[in-house]
Motif scaffolding. Structure first.
Motif, PDB file in Angstrom:
ATOM      1  N   LYS A 193       0.818  -1.222   0.000  1.00  0.00           N
ATOM      2  CA  LYS A 193       0.000   0.000   0.000  1.00  0.00           C
ATOM      3  C   LYS A 193       0.849   1.267   0.000  1.00  0.00           C
ATOM      4  O   LYS A 193       0.545   2.196  -0.739  1.00  0.00           O
ATOM      5  CB  LYS A 193      -0.966  -0.005   1.187  1.00  0.00           C
ATOM      6  CG  LYS A 193      -2.170  -0.868   0.933  1.00  0.00           C
ATOM      7  CD  LYS A 193      -3.241  -0.631   1.968  1.00  0.00           C
ATOM      8  CE  LYS A 193      -4.453  -1.464   1.622  1.00  0.00           C
ATOM      9  NZ  LYS A 193      -5.602  -1.131   2.449  1.00  0.00           N
ATOM     10  N   PRO A 194       1.914   1.358   0.820  1.00  0.00           N
ATOM     11  CA  PRO A 194       2.724   2.577   0.775  1.00  0.00           C
ATOM     12  C   PRO A 194       3.360   2.812  -0.595  1.00  0.00           C
ATOM     13  O   PRO A 194       3.413   3.945  -1.074  1.00  0.00           O
ATOM     14  CB  PRO A 194       3.790   2.347   1.841  1.00  0.00           C
ATOM     15  CG  PRO A 194       3.199   1.354   2.777  1.00  0.00           C
ATOM     16  CD  PRO A 194       2.320   0.492   1.929  1.00  0.00           C
ATOM     17  N   ASP A 195       3.831   1.741  -1.240  1.00  0.00           N
ATOM     18  CA  ASP A 195       4.406   1.878  -2.579  1.00  0.00           C
ATOM     19  C   ASP A 195       3.348   2.310  -3.591  1.00  0.00           C
ATOM     20  O   ASP A 195       3.604   3.129  -4.476  1.00  0.00           O
ATOM     21  CB  ASP A 195       5.049   0.565  -3.037  1.00  0.00           C
ATOM     22  CG  ASP A 195       6.336   0.256  -2.299  1.00  0.00           C
ATOM     23  OD1 ASP A 195       6.916   1.190  -1.707  1.00  0.00           O
ATOM     24  OD2 ASP A 195       6.749  -0.915  -2.321  1.00  0.00           O
ATOM     25  N   TYR A 196       2.152   1.756  -3.453  1.00  0.00           N
ATOM     26  CA  TYR A 196       1.053   2.111  -4.351  1.00  0.00           C
ATOM     27  C   TYR A 196       0.706   3.590  -4.206  1.00  0.00           C
ATOM     28  O   TYR A 196       0.565   4.306  -5.194  1.00  0.00           O
ATOM     29  CB  TYR A 196      -0.164   1.242  -4.048  1.00  0.00           C
ATOM     30  CG  TYR A 196      -1.397   1.634  -4.830  1.00  0.00           C
ATOM     31  CD1 TYR A 196      -1.542   1.258  -6.155  1.00  0.00           C
ATOM     32  CD2 TYR A 196      -2.412   2.375  -4.242  1.00  0.00           C
ATOM     33  CE1 TYR A 196      -2.665   1.626  -6.879  1.00  0.00           C
ATOM     34  CE2 TYR A 196      -3.537   2.741  -4.949  1.00  0.00           C
ATOM     35  CZ  TYR A 196      -3.667   2.362  -6.264  1.00  0.00           C
ATOM     36  OH  TYR A 196      -4.772   2.724  -6.976  1.00  0.00           O
ATOM     37  N   LYS A 197       0.573   4.037  -2.958  1.00  0.00           N
ATOM     38  CA  LYS A 197       0.220   5.436  -2.707  1.00  0.00           C
ATOM     39  C   LYS A 197       1.311   6.382  -3.193  1.00  0.00           C
ATOM     40  O   LYS A 197       1.028   7.432  -3.771  1.00  0.00           O
ATOM     41  CB  LYS A 197      -0.064   5.659  -1.226  1.00  0.00           C
ATOM     42  CG  LYS A 197      -1.376   5.049  -0.780  1.00  0.00           C
ATOM     43  CD  LYS A 197      -1.645   5.316   0.684  1.00  0.00           C
ATOM     44  CE  LYS A 197      -2.962   4.700   1.108  1.00  0.00           C
ATOM     45  NZ  LYS A 197      -3.262   4.958   2.516  1.00  0.00           N
ATOM     46  N   ALA A 198       2.577   6.008  -2.981  1.00  0.00           N
ATOM     47  CA  ALA A 198       3.691   6.843  -3.441  1.00  0.00           C
ATOM     48  C   ALA A 198       3.697   6.923  -4.962  1.00  0.00           C
ATOM     49  O   ALA A 198       3.907   8.006  -5.542  1.00  0.00           O
ATOM     50  CB  ALA A 198       5.013   6.286  -2.930  1.00  0.00           C
ATOM     51  N   GLY A 199       3.465   5.818  -5.619  1.00  0.00           N
ATOM     52  CA  GLY A 199       3.408   5.800  -7.078  1.00  0.00           C
ATOM     53  C   GLY A 199       2.256   6.636  -7.604  1.00  0.00           C
ATOM     54  O   GLY A 199       2.394   7.361  -8.588  1.00  0.00           O
ATOM     55  N   LYS A 200       1.125   6.551  -6.928  1.00  0.00           N
ATOM     56  CA  LYS A 200      -0.050   7.315  -7.332  1.00  0.00           C
ATOM     57  C   LYS A 200       0.198   8.820  -7.196  1.00  0.00           C
ATOM     58  O   LYS A 200      -0.143   9.602  -8.084  1.00  0.00           O
ATOM     59  CB  LYS A 200      -1.239   6.892  -6.468  1.00  0.00           C
ATOM     60  CG  LYS A 200      -2.565   7.311  -6.982  1.00  0.00           C
ATOM     61  CD  LYS A 200      -3.672   6.665  -6.164  1.00  0.00           C
ATOM     62  CE  LYS A 200      -5.023   7.160  -6.620  1.00  0.00           C
ATOM     63  NZ  LYS A 200      -6.113   6.582  -5.854  1.00  0.00           N
ATOM     64  N   LYS A 201       0.855   9.224  -6.106  1.00  0.00           N
ATOM     65  CA  LYS A 201       1.185  10.637  -5.905  1.00  0.00           C
ATOM     66  C   LYS A 201       2.169  11.115  -6.974  1.00  0.00           C
ATOM     67  O   LYS A 201       2.036  12.207  -7.517  1.00  0.00           O
ATOM     68  CB  LYS A 201       1.784  10.864  -4.517  1.00  0.00           C
ATOM     69  CG  LYS A 201       0.761  10.859  -3.420  1.00  0.00           C
ATOM     70  CD  LYS A 201       1.418  11.143  -2.073  1.00  0.00           C
ATOM     71  CE  LYS A 201       0.405  11.068  -0.950  1.00  0.00           C
ATOM     72  NZ  LYS A 201       1.010  11.298   0.362  1.00  0.00           N
ATOM     73  N   HIS A 202       3.163  10.288  -7.268  1.00  0.00           N
ATOM     74  CA  HIS A 202       4.164  10.644  -8.277  1.00  0.00           C
ATOM     75  C   HIS A 202       3.508  10.829  -9.647  1.00  0.00           C
ATOM     76  O   HIS A 202       3.795  11.791 -10.365  1.00  0.00           O
ATOM     77  CB  HIS A 202       5.244   9.562  -8.340  1.00  0.00           C
ATOM     78  CG  HIS A 202       6.243   9.784  -9.427  1.00  0.00           C
ATOM     79  ND1 HIS A 202       7.172  10.788  -9.378  1.00  0.00           N
ATOM     80  CD2 HIS A 202       6.438   9.134 -10.607  1.00  0.00           C
ATOM     81  CE1 HIS A 202       7.907  10.748 -10.477  1.00  0.00           C
ATOM     82  NE2 HIS A 202       7.471   9.756 -11.234  1.00  0.00           N
ATOM     83  N   ILE A 203       2.616   9.925 -10.001  1.00  0.00           N
ATOM     84  CA  ILE A 203       1.927  10.016 -11.282  1.00  0.00           C
ATOM     85  C   ILE A 203       1.074  11.282 -11.331  1.00  0.00           C
ATOM     86  O   ILE A 203       1.057  11.986 -12.339  1.00  0.00           O
ATOM     87  CB  ILE A 203       1.058   8.753 -11.523  1.00  0.00           C
ATOM     88  CG1 ILE A 203       1.973   7.555 -11.774  1.00  0.00           C
ATOM     89  CG2 ILE A 203       0.102   8.952 -12.691  1.00  0.00           C
ATOM     90  CD1 ILE A 203       1.263   6.228 -11.770  1.00  0.00           C
ATOM     91  N   SER A 204       0.396  11.574 -10.234  1.00  0.00           N
ATOM     92  CA  SER A 204      -0.448  12.772 -10.181  1.00  0.00           C
ATOM     93  C   SER A 204       0.381  14.048 -10.346  1.00  0.00           C
ATOM     94  O   SER A 204       0.014  14.943 -11.111  1.00  0.00           O
ATOM     95  CB  SER A 204      -1.208  12.811  -8.856  1.00  0.00           C
ATOM     96  OG  SER A 204      -1.997  13.960  -8.774  1.00  0.00           O
ATOM     97  N   LYS A 205       1.518  14.115  -9.652  1.00  0.00           N
ATOM     98  CA  LYS A 205       2.386  15.291  -9.754  1.00  0.00           C
ATOM     99  C   LYS A 205       2.943  15.434 -11.159  1.00  0.00           C
ATOM    100  O   LYS A 205       2.992  16.538 -11.719  1.00  0.00           O
ATOM    101  CB  LYS A 205       3.524  15.206  -8.745  1.00  0.00           C
ATOM    102  CG  LYS A 205       3.099  15.452  -7.326  1.00  0.00           C
ATOM    103  CD  LYS A 205       4.282  15.350  -6.387  1.00  0.00           C
ATOM    104  CE  LYS A 205       3.859  15.533  -4.940  1.00  0.00           C
ATOM    105  NZ  LYS A 205       4.985  15.408  -4.014  1.00  0.00           N
TER     106      LYS A 205
END
Length: 51
Positions: free
Chosen positions: A29-41
């Motif tokens: 989950k932490p990796d998923y959330k970090a990836g999602k934030k990176h993609i959004s930025k």
């Protein structure tokens, strides 16, 4: 002979699908959330750059 080749091809495909499914890894989950934030930025920065 043709049925044998068709059966052999089907078994080969099934084996490859099974191997790829077994090899797939779950993401934490932490990796998923970090990836999602990176993609959004990245998306927001690219969208701003286009305008």
């Amino acid at each position: 002979m043709k049925n044998h080749q068709t059966l052999q091809a089907a078994v080969l495909r099934l084996g490859l699908l099974t191997l790829s499914a077994v090899k797939a890894e779950r993401i934490s989950k932490p990796d998923y959330k970090a990836g999602k934030k990176h993609i959004s930025k990245t998306y927001k920065a690219d969208k701003t750059a286009c305008h």
